[in-house]
Write a protein that holds these residues in place. Structure first.
Motif, short mmCIF file in Angstrom:
data_model
loop_
_atom_site.label_atom_id
_atom_site.label_comp_id
_atom_site.label_asym_id
_atom_site.label_seq_id
_atom_site.Cartn_x
_atom_site.Cartn_y
_atom_site.Cartn_z
N ASN A 18 1.78 126.60 45.32
CA ASN A 18 2.35 127.35 43.72
C ASN A 18 3.65 128.23 44.53
N ALA A 19 4.00 128.34 44.95
CA ALA A 19 5.60 129.09 45.52
C ALA A 19 6.69 127.82 45.26
N LEU A 20 6.09 126.93 45.09
CA LEU A 20 6.88 125.62 45.57
C LEU A 20 6.97 125.27 44.02
N ARG A 21 5.88 125.36 43.94
CA ARG A 21 5.89 125.01 41.91
C ARG A 21 6.70 125.82 40.88
N ILE A 22 6.83 127.08 42.00
CA ILE A 22 7.34 128.60 40.71
C ILE A 22 9.41 128.01 41.42
N ILE A 23 9.28 128.03 42.26
CA ILE A 23 10.90 127.49 42.55
C ILE A 23 11.50 126.28 41.87
N ARG A 24 10.26 124.73 41.93
CA ARG A 24 10.98 123.82 41.39
C ARG A 24 10.92 123.98 39.88
N HIS A 25 10.04 124.33 39.75
CA HIS A 25 9.82 124.01 38.24
C HIS A 25 10.01 125.70 37.29
N ALA A 26 9.82 126.56 37.79
CA ALA A 26 9.95 127.93 36.71
C ALA A 26 11.42 128.63 37.46
N PHE A 27 12.08 128.10 38.23
CA PHE A 27 12.52 129.38 39.25
C PHE A 27 14.00 130.30 37.41
N GLU A 28 14.15 129.58 36.69
CA GLU A 28 15.02 130.28 35.56
C GLU A 28 14.15 131.71 35.38
N ALA A 29 12.65 131.41 34.88
CA ALA A 29 12.04 132.65 34.95
C ALA A 29 11.96 133.52 36.18
N LEU A 83 3.07 127.17 34.47
CA LEU A 83 2.41 127.18 35.39
C LEU A 83 0.96 126.88 35.46
N LYS A 84 0.49 128.05 34.30
CA LYS A 84 -1.33 127.96 34.53
C LYS A 84 -1.86 128.50 35.92
N LEU A 85 -1.18 129.80 36.25
CA LEU A 85 -1.13 130.37 37.48
C LEU A 85 -2.27 132.02 37.02
N THR A 86 -2.80 132.09 37.78
CA THR A 86 -3.77 133.37 37.78
C THR A 86 -3.13 134.10 37.93
N ASP A 87 -3.22 135.73 37.52
CA ASP A 87 -2.43 137.35 37.57
C ASP A 87 -2.12 137.04 39.41
N ARG A 88 -3.23 136.40 39.80
CA ARG A 88 -3.60 136.82 41.36
C ARG A 88 -2.19 136.26 42.13
N GLN A 89 -2.73 134.42 41.86
CA GLN A 89 -1.82 133.63 42.05
C GLN A 89 -0.32 133.47 42.28
N LYS A 132 12.88 137.25 36.16
CA LYS A 132 12.08 138.28 36.38
C LYS A 132 11.24 138.05 35.17
N HIS A 133 10.70 136.86 34.80
CA HIS A 133 9.48 136.28 33.59
C HIS A 133 8.26 136.37 34.56
N ARG A 134 7.75 136.89 34.91
CA ARG A 134 6.57 136.88 35.17
C ARG A 134 5.26 136.23 33.99
N HIS A 135 5.54 136.46 33.12
CA HIS A 135 4.67 136.31 32.20
C HIS A 135 4.90 134.93 31.84
N ARG A 136 6.51 134.33 31.80
CA ARG A 136 6.25 132.90 31.43
C ARG A 136 5.56 132.12 32.13
N ILE A 137 6.16 132.30 34.11
CA ILE A 137 5.84 131.91 34.83
C ILE A 137 4.16 131.43 34.92
#
Length: 464
Positions: A185-196, A209-215, A200-205
């Motif tokens: 999931n961390a890799l997905r954030i870096i690769r596909h939602a790095f700008e967010a 990426l269709k993640l839960t709050d915990r994920q 610090k746009h947690r809600h956009r991430i």
């Protein structure tokens, strides 16, 4: 039977002489490095000595000597405690030594390590490194070989070394982690939602990426454990006084007269007396009658003579470049006002000195000037004219009142310093205020100059 054919092809190839390569290498050195290089040369070559070490004999007409311009005698950097901690270069080079690499890849990898910045980032492209290798050490290497060597370096420790940027180093470090849901999931954030992520746009991430709050929280927590500056921990002890900057030039303003001095401890260099006398004797002796060992005398004599000439050429080149900078930026050096800095690029120095761009670049890279109000990197005095077209080169004359990027940066910094922190200025609002003061700057340019000064966007400057 296959047809055999003879074809001729004509190619033009630039080859540098050994003396040219040596000159380029010495030109790239800063003041302390040059002092060390001269000391090593004197230790290795018995024909090269300091004039202060011996009583000079009557010099022949062909002798060569360079009398250096002495720096401020009060400045003594020799007492600085040597840095005994392991540097990033030492750490990486020791790992390369343990690898069984082809000779060309080994050489390129070591060169790449030497080009990394203090944070461990790769700042040059494969083609630029290929050009540097050909022009400097004389190693012919294509972009493919450079990329192979770069991959070797990127596999070394610490993880994330030789990355192109923050995103690249974070991804490299995550790939060294054991596979897991959190890591993926961390890799997905870096690769596909790095700008967010950077905004610090947690809600956009979570949404993208269709993640839960915990994920999302677990993945973000893992990313924040990564090191954004993987090379900074080596040889950079802030308590170590050896990390001081030794300026290459010293500028003084005495009663309105600006003077520039080269700041190094190079003595007057001469040919050692016995080598000088032996060489004059050999010149009058037929080659067939020369004694055994004469080749050693000739080789050492020629090396010493060439080194003195190259050092002299290096110092003249440095002074020519610095004198040209002083001429163009004289108003700044008299007023200390950053707003008086004029647009100046390598081509402007070339027009004054007649030197090649690459020579000027090497003469100013990693060099520093000491002024009465502080020490500045030589690149500080270079700046484009304002504008987004043509790479910032508007072709404006030296005497124009065009704004330089330094002037724009200072204006942006001043506006942000005075803003209401509860309602910080957006880049658009900064542009409007700059336009009102006569500076027509695009929002993209404002963002670039703001980022260069390490100033965050308005949302992150807001105080509750």
């Amino acid at each position: 039977m296959a047809e055999q054919r003879l074809e001729m092809e004509q190619r033009q190839q630039l080859r540098l002489s050994a003396q040219q390569i040596r000159f380029v290498r010495l030109l790239e050195l800063n003041a302390p490095e040059l002092d060390d290089a001269v000391e090593r040369e004197m230790a290795d070559n018995p024909a090269l000595v300091s004039a202060e070490e011996e009583t000079p004999v009557e010099a022949p007409a062909a002798s060569v000597a360079w009398v250096p311009r002495r720096s401020m005698e009060a400045e003594d950097y020799s007492s600085a405690t040597p840095d005994t901690s392991e540097t990033l270069y030492d750490h990486l080079e020791s790992q390369i030594s343990e690898l069984d690499l082809p000779e060309n890849i080994d050489q390129i990898a070591r060169y790449i390590v030497g080009t990394l910045d203090s944070n461990g980032y790769m700042t040059r492209t494969a083609q630029e490194i290929s050009d540097d290798l050909a022009f400097g050490p004389g190693i012919m290497a294509g972009a493919d070989e450079v990329n192979r060597a770069l991959e070797v370096v990127r596999q070394l420790d610490p993880p994330g070394i030789a990355a192109r940027d923050l995103r690249d180093t974070l991804e490299m470090q995550l790939l060294r982690q054991e596979p897991s849901e959190v890591r993926d999931n961390a890799l997905r954030i870096i690769r596909h939602a790095f700008e967010a992520f950077t905004m610090k746009h947690r809600h956009r991430i979570i949404s993208a990426l269709k993640l839960t709050d915990r994920q999302a929280d677990d993945a973000l927590a893992l990313i924040l454990t990564m090191n954004p500056k993987p090379g900074a921990a080596y040889g950079n002890d802030p308590s170590d006084s050896s990390n001081i900057i030794v300026p290459d030039f010293i500028l003084n303003n005495e009663n309105g007269e600006l003077t520039i001095t080269l700041n190094n401890r190079i003595p007057e260099l001469r040919i050692e007396q016995s080598f000088d006398q032996a060489m004059r004797t050999l010149e009058n002796t037929p080659k067939g009658r020369r004694q055994k060992g004469s080749e050693f005398i000739v080789a050492r004599y020629n090396d010493a003579r060439d080194f003195i000439r190259i050092i002299s050429q290096r110092q003249r080149t440095m002074m020519a470049v610095m004198s040209a900078i002083l001429k163009i930026q004289e108003e700044y050096f008299r007023t200390e006002d950053v707003y008086t800095l004029k647009p100046m690029m390598l081509k402007n120095i070339a027009e004054v000195t007649g030197l090649d761009f690459s020579v000027i670049s090497r003469a100013t890279n990693n060099k520093y000037l000491q002024t009465p109000w502080g020490i500045f990197p030589m690149r500080f005095f270079f700046s484009d004219s304002k504008g987004d077209k043509g790479g910032g080169d508007s072709g404006e004359s030296e005497g124009s009142d065009a704004a330089t990027n330094r002037k724009i940066e200072a204006a942006i910094s001043d506006l942000i310093a005075k803003e209401d922190k509860r309602h910080p200025l957006s880049d658009r609002q900064i542009g409007e205020q700059l336009a009102a003061s006569g500076l027509d700057v695009s929002r993209r340019t404002i963002a670039k100059y703001r980022d260069r000064q390490g100033i965050p966007v308005a949302r992150l400057r807001k105080e509750m």
